[in-house]
Design a protein around this motif. Sequence first.
Motif, PDB file in Angstrom:
ATOM      1  N   ASP A 135       1.137  -1.591   0.117  1.00  0.00           N
ATOM      2  CA  ASP A 135       0.181  -0.035   0.175  1.00  0.00           C
ATOM      3  C   ASP A 135       1.316   1.205   0.111  1.00  0.00           C
ATOM      4  O   ASP A 135       0.879   2.243  -0.711  1.00  0.00           O
ATOM      5  CB  ASP A 135      -0.863   0.093   1.162  1.00  0.00           C
ATOM      6  CG  ASP A 135      -1.866  -1.159   1.198  1.00  0.00           C
ATOM      7  OD1 ASP A 135      -2.768  -1.398   0.151  1.00  0.00           O
ATOM      8  OD2 ASP A 135      -2.487  -1.655   1.877  1.00  0.00           O
ATOM      9  N   ALA A 136       2.476   1.150   0.758  1.00  0.00           N
ATOM     10  CA  ALA A 136       2.415   2.533   0.734  1.00  0.00           C
ATOM     11  C   ALA A 136       3.146   3.254  -0.537  1.00  0.00           C
ATOM     12  O   ALA A 136       3.600   4.813  -0.946  1.00  0.00           O
ATOM     13  CB  ALA A 136       3.602   2.175   1.712  1.00  0.00           C
ATOM     14  N   LYS A 137       4.001   1.871  -1.504  1.00  0.00           N
ATOM     15  CA  LYS A 137       4.238   2.689  -2.496  1.00  0.00           C
ATOM     16  C   LYS A 137       3.068   3.365  -3.495  1.00  0.00           C
ATOM     17  O   LYS A 137       3.640   4.624  -4.312  1.00  0.00           O
ATOM     18  CB  LYS A 137       4.830   1.540  -3.582  1.00  0.00           C
ATOM     19  CG  LYS A 137       6.279   1.116  -2.848  1.00  0.00           C
ATOM     20  CD  LYS A 137       6.494  -0.470  -3.498  1.00  0.00           C
ATOM     21  CE  LYS A 137       7.562  -0.439  -4.972  1.00  0.00           C
ATOM     22  NZ  LYS A 137       8.647  -0.782  -4.601  1.00  0.00           N
ATOM     23  N   VAL A 138       2.143   2.657  -3.198  1.00  0.00           N
ATOM     24  CA  VAL A 138       1.711   3.615  -3.591  1.00  0.00           C
ATOM     25  C   VAL A 138       0.378   4.566  -3.133  1.00  0.00           C
ATOM     26  O   VAL A 138       0.372   5.759  -4.456  1.00  0.00           O
ATOM     27  CB  VAL A 138      -0.593   2.178  -4.061  1.00  0.00           C
ATOM     28  CG1 VAL A 138      -1.658   3.011  -4.924  1.00  0.00           C
ATOM     29  CG2 VAL A 138       0.085   1.028  -4.933  1.00  0.00           C
ATOM     30  N   ALA A 139       0.521   4.651  -2.444  1.00  0.00           N
ATOM     31  CA  ALA A 139       0.241   5.691  -1.614  1.00  0.00           C
ATOM     32  C   ALA A 139       1.666   7.109  -1.834  1.00  0.00           C
ATOM     33  O   ALA A 139       1.530   8.078  -1.867  1.00  0.00           O
ATOM     34  CB  ALA A 139      -0.101   5.743  -0.104  1.00  0.00           C
TER      35      ALA A 139
ATOM     36  N   VAL B 112       3.239   7.657  -4.573  1.00  0.00           N
ATOM     37  CA  VAL B 112       2.996   8.142  -5.855  1.00  0.00           C
ATOM     38  C   VAL B 112       1.718   8.552  -5.930  1.00  0.00           C
ATOM     39  O   VAL B 112       1.135   9.708  -6.850  1.00  0.00           O
ATOM     40  CB  VAL B 112       2.756   6.754  -7.046  1.00  0.00           C
ATOM     41  CG1 VAL B 112       1.713   7.393  -8.552  1.00  0.00           C
ATOM     42  CG2 VAL B 112       3.665   6.393  -7.000  1.00  0.00           C
ATOM     43  N   GLU B 113       0.587   8.710  -5.451  1.00  0.00           N
ATOM     44  CA  GLU B 113      -1.072   8.990  -5.336  1.00  0.00           C
ATOM     45  C   GLU B 113      -0.712  10.887  -4.185  1.00  0.00           C
ATOM     46  O   GLU B 113      -0.647  11.421  -5.355  1.00  0.00           O
ATOM     47  CB  GLU B 113      -1.981   8.497  -4.457  1.00  0.00           C
ATOM     48  CG  GLU B 113      -2.620   6.920  -5.101  1.00  0.00           C
ATOM     49  CD  GLU B 113      -3.077   7.305  -6.125  1.00  0.00           C
ATOM     50  OE1 GLU B 113      -4.013   8.653  -6.434  1.00  0.00           O
ATOM     51  OE2 GLU B 113      -3.307   6.711  -7.234  1.00  0.00           O
ATOM     52  N   ARG B 114       0.342  10.655  -3.711  1.00  0.00           N
ATOM     53  CA  ARG B 114       0.620  11.353  -3.251  1.00  0.00           C
ATOM     54  C   ARG B 114       1.213  12.999  -3.148  1.00  0.00           C
ATOM     55  O   ARG B 114       1.061  14.067  -3.736  1.00  0.00           O
ATOM     56  CB  ARG B 114       1.507  11.601  -1.717  1.00  0.00           C
ATOM     57  CG  ARG B 114       1.811  12.956  -0.693  1.00  0.00           C
ATOM     58  CD  ARG B 114       2.781  12.509   0.401  1.00  0.00           C
ATOM     59  NE  ARG B 114       3.770  11.960  -0.448  1.00  0.00           N
ATOM     60  CZ  ARG B 114       5.198  11.150   0.491  1.00  0.00           C
ATOM     61  NH1 ARG B 114       3.997  10.496   0.553  1.00  0.00           N
ATOM     62  NH2 ARG B 114       6.065  11.302  -0.328  1.00  0.00           N
TER      63      ARG B 114
END
Length: 100
Positions: free
Chosen positions: A88-92, A94-96
């Motif tokens: 989840d952290a890697k996607v978060a 990029v979203e940030r």
Amino acid sequence: MSVLVAFSVTPIGAGEDVGELVAEAVRVVRASGLPNRTDAMFTTVEGESWDEVMAVVKGAVEAVEARCGRVSLVLKADVRAGQGGRLDAKVATVERHLAS
């Protein structure tokens, strides 16, 4: 250690409609209890060791192989010392960046 593995299991010789067979692989991943995510192309699973994650991949391949004599496997891994939660952290991250 954190091990992320994205993999795709493709039944060979089973025709064009392979969704039912691929679902067998995804069932194995979900039953593992490890954090995972499935999208249109890959299933990603996260664990604390190579052995833990690769046992799930092996089980997924074997589940498809039991219903189809030939299976293709594509696998990409990200191995890193440190904490888990990277699925989840890697996607978060990029979203940030997209939000700024």
